[in-house]
Structure formats: C-alpha cells, structure tokens
Motif scaffolding. Structure first.
Motif, PDB file in Angstrom:
ATOM      1  N   LEU A  18      50.999  23.296  40.616  1.00 58.50           N
ATOM      2  CA  LEU A  18      51.742  22.627  39.549  1.00 58.50           C
ATOM      3  C   LEU A  18      50.868  21.580  38.847  1.00 58.50           C
ATOM      4  N   GLU A  19      50.031  20.883  39.620  1.00 62.17           N
ATOM      5  CA  GLU A  19      49.090  19.925  39.016  1.00 62.17           C
ATOM      6  C   GLU A  19      48.155  20.633  38.042  1.00 62.17           C
ATOM      7  N   LEU A  20      47.633  21.777  38.460  1.00 61.04           N
ATOM      8  CA  LEU A  20      46.745  22.576  37.615  1.00 61.04           C
ATOM      9  C   LEU A  20      47.469  23.013  36.340  1.00 61.04           C
ATOM     10  N   ALA A  21      48.708  23.445  36.494  1.00 61.24           N
ATOM     11  CA  ALA A  21      49.505  23.869  35.338  1.00 61.24           C
ATOM     12  C   ALA A  21      49.686  22.719  34.353  1.00 61.24           C
ATOM     13  N   CYS A  22      49.893  21.508  34.866  1.00 57.17           N
ATOM     14  CA  CYS A  22      50.049  20.344  33.989  1.00 57.17           C
ATOM     15  C   CYS A  22      48.727  19.983  33.312  1.00 57.17           C
ATOM     16  N   GLN A  23      47.640  20.017  34.061  1.00 57.94           N
ATOM     17  CA  GLN A  23      46.329  19.684  33.491  1.00 57.94           C
ATOM     18  C   GLN A  23      45.977  20.601  32.335  1.00 57.94           C
ATOM     19  N   HIS A  24      46.334  21.878  32.461  1.00 58.67           N
ATOM     20  CA  HIS A  24      46.005  22.867  31.436  1.00 58.67           C
ATOM     21  C   HIS A  24      47.176  23.130  30.486  1.00 58.67           C
ATOM     22  N   GLN A  25      48.269  22.375  30.682  1.00 58.26           N
ATOM     23  CA  GLN A  25      49.483  22.508  29.872  1.00 58.26           C
ATOM     24  C   GLN A  25      49.905  23.972  29.737  1.00 58.26           C
ATOM     25  N   LEU A  26      49.976  24.641  30.886  1.00 59.38           N
ATOM     26  CA  LEU A  26      50.346  26.053  30.914  1.00 59.38           C
ATOM     27  C   LEU A  26      51.840  26.227  30.626  1.00 59.38           C
ATOM     28  N   ALA A  42      54.176  22.975  30.992  1.00 62.94           N
ATOM     29  CA  ALA A  42      54.059  21.987  32.064  1.00 62.94           C
ATOM     30  C   ALA A  42      53.340  20.765  31.504  1.00 62.94           C
ATOM     31  N   ALA A  43      53.990  19.600  31.559  1.00 62.08           N
ATOM     32  CA  ALA A  43      53.427  18.413  30.933  1.00 62.08           C
ATOM     33  C   ALA A  43      52.896  17.390  31.934  1.00 62.08           C
ATOM     34  N   GLN A  44      53.700  17.092  32.974  1.00 66.00           N
ATOM     35  CA  GLN A  44      53.328  15.993  33.855  1.00 66.00           C
ATOM     36  C   GLN A  44      54.124  16.057  35.144  1.00 66.00           C
ATOM     37  N   LEU A  45      53.513  15.593  36.239  1.00 67.50           N
ATOM     38  CA  LEU A  45      54.221  15.401  37.498  1.00 67.50           C
ATOM     39  C   LEU A  45      54.479  13.913  37.650  1.00 67.50           C
ATOM     40  N   TYR A  53      59.054  15.160  40.490  1.00 70.29           N
ATOM     41  CA  TYR A  53      59.562  15.959  39.375  1.00 70.29           C
ATOM     42  C   TYR A  53      58.390  16.510  38.569  1.00 70.29           C
ATOM     43  N   ILE A  54      58.625  17.615  37.896  1.00 70.52           N
ATOM     44  CA  ILE A  54      57.714  18.096  36.873  1.00 70.52           C
ATOM     45  C   ILE A  54      58.440  17.974  35.540  1.00 70.52           C
ATOM     46  N   ILE A  55      57.724  17.469  34.546  1.00 70.59           N
ATOM     47  CA  ILE A  55      58.269  17.407  33.198  1.00 70.59           C
ATOM     48  C   ILE A  55      57.817  18.664  32.482  1.00 70.59           C
ATOM     49  N   VAL A  56      58.793  19.414  31.969  1.00 73.60           N
ATOM     50  CA  VAL A  56      58.522  20.682  31.278  1.00 73.60           C
ATOM     51  C   VAL A  56      59.108  20.568  29.869  1.00 73.60           C
ATOM     52  N   ASN A  59      60.737  24.091  23.117  1.00 73.95           N
ATOM     53  CA  ASN A  59      61.092  23.780  21.731  1.00 73.95           C
ATOM     54  C   ASN A  59      62.420  23.043  21.650  1.00 73.95           C
ATOM     55  N   GLU A  60      63.351  23.401  22.518  1.00 76.00           N
ATOM     56  CA  GLU A  60      64.685  22.847  22.458  1.00 76.00           C
ATOM     57  C   GLU A  60      64.829  21.516  23.187  1.00 76.00           C
ATOM     58  N   GLU A  61      64.105  21.331  24.276  1.00 75.94           N
ATOM     59  CA  GLU A  61      64.335  20.157  25.111  1.00 75.94           C
ATOM     60  C   GLU A  61      63.168  19.877  26.045  1.00 75.94           C
ATOM     61  N   THR A  62      63.189  18.680  26.608  1.00 80.99           N
ATOM     62  CA  THR A  62      62.265  18.293  27.668  1.00 80.99           C
ATOM     63  C   THR A  62      63.110  18.073  28.911  1.00 80.99           C
ATOM     64  N   ARG A  63      62.676  18.675  30.017  1.00 77.49           N
ATOM     65  CA  ARG A  63      63.450  18.577  31.263  1.00 77.49           C
ATOM     66  C   ARG A  63      62.588  18.004  32.373  1.00 77.49           C
ATOM     67  N   GLU A  64      63.213  17.248  33.248  1.00 78.09           N
ATOM     68  CA  GLU A  64      62.592  16.802  34.490  1.00 78.09           C
ATOM     69  C   GLU A  64      63.210  17.652  35.589  1.00 78.09           C
ATOM     70  N   LEU A  65      62.396  18.464  36.241  1.00 77.84           N
ATOM     71  CA  LEU A  65      62.886  19.364  37.285  1.00 77.84           C
ATOM     72  C   LEU A  65      62.400  18.870  38.638  1.00 77.84           C
TER      73      LEU A  65
END
Length: 88
Positions: A18-26, A42-45, A53-56, A59-65
């Motif tokens: 998940l960290e890698l996904a955030c670093q590369h904004q996958l 994927a924006a930030q942990l 949480y991961i912030i994703v 287009n419609e919204e930003t979610r903290e999962l």
C-alpha cells in the motif's frame, strides 16, 4: 460495518504494498468487507487514534479506508493482494 471495532493491524508486506501504491499514486481496485468495491488513486497512508487508513481519491470523492476493512486490492503493476492481519 462498525468503525468502533478494535483495529487489527495488517501484515507488514501488505502495508508495504500500500505504501508503494501511494508513492506511485497507483489506481487501485479495492474490495472492502461487506462487499463494497471502491476504485481510485492511492494518495496517502495516515494514522489516527491508533487506526491506520489509506486515503483514496476518485473523480467523485476522497475516502479514508481503514486498512483492516480491506479484503483485497489490485493494480496491473502490483497484481492482486489479499490482505492478511498480522499476528500479534
């Protein structure tokens, strides 16, 4: 799904993915407990009150999962990862 349940940390390898996904904004396809599916960048942990949480962003919204509510996540670059809880 209650957000008041005790947080169960996820496996370190899954967290690093998940960290890698955030670093590369996958762009991730995320399956949550309860059957919900969410897609976005994927924006930030973050850590808030001992819960991760991961912030994703989509287009419609930003979610903290909550990480312990994720069953699996996938992206063509990293494949599909089924999240495991770490042994405490």
């Amino acid at each position: 799904m209650s957000i008041d349940t005790e947080y169960q940390p996820i496996n370190c390898d899954d967290y690093e993915s998940l960290e890698l996904a955030c670093q590369h904004q996958l762009h991730l396809h995320i399956q949550l407990r309860g059957g919900e599916i969410f897609e976005g960048k994927a924006a930030q942990l973050i850590l808030r009150k001992k819960v991760e949480y991961i912030i994703v962003e989509s287009n419609e919204e930003t979610r903290e999962l909550r990480l312990d509510h994720i069953i699996s996540f996938s992206n063509p670059e990293i494949g599909t990862i089924v999240v495991e809880h770490s042994a405490l």
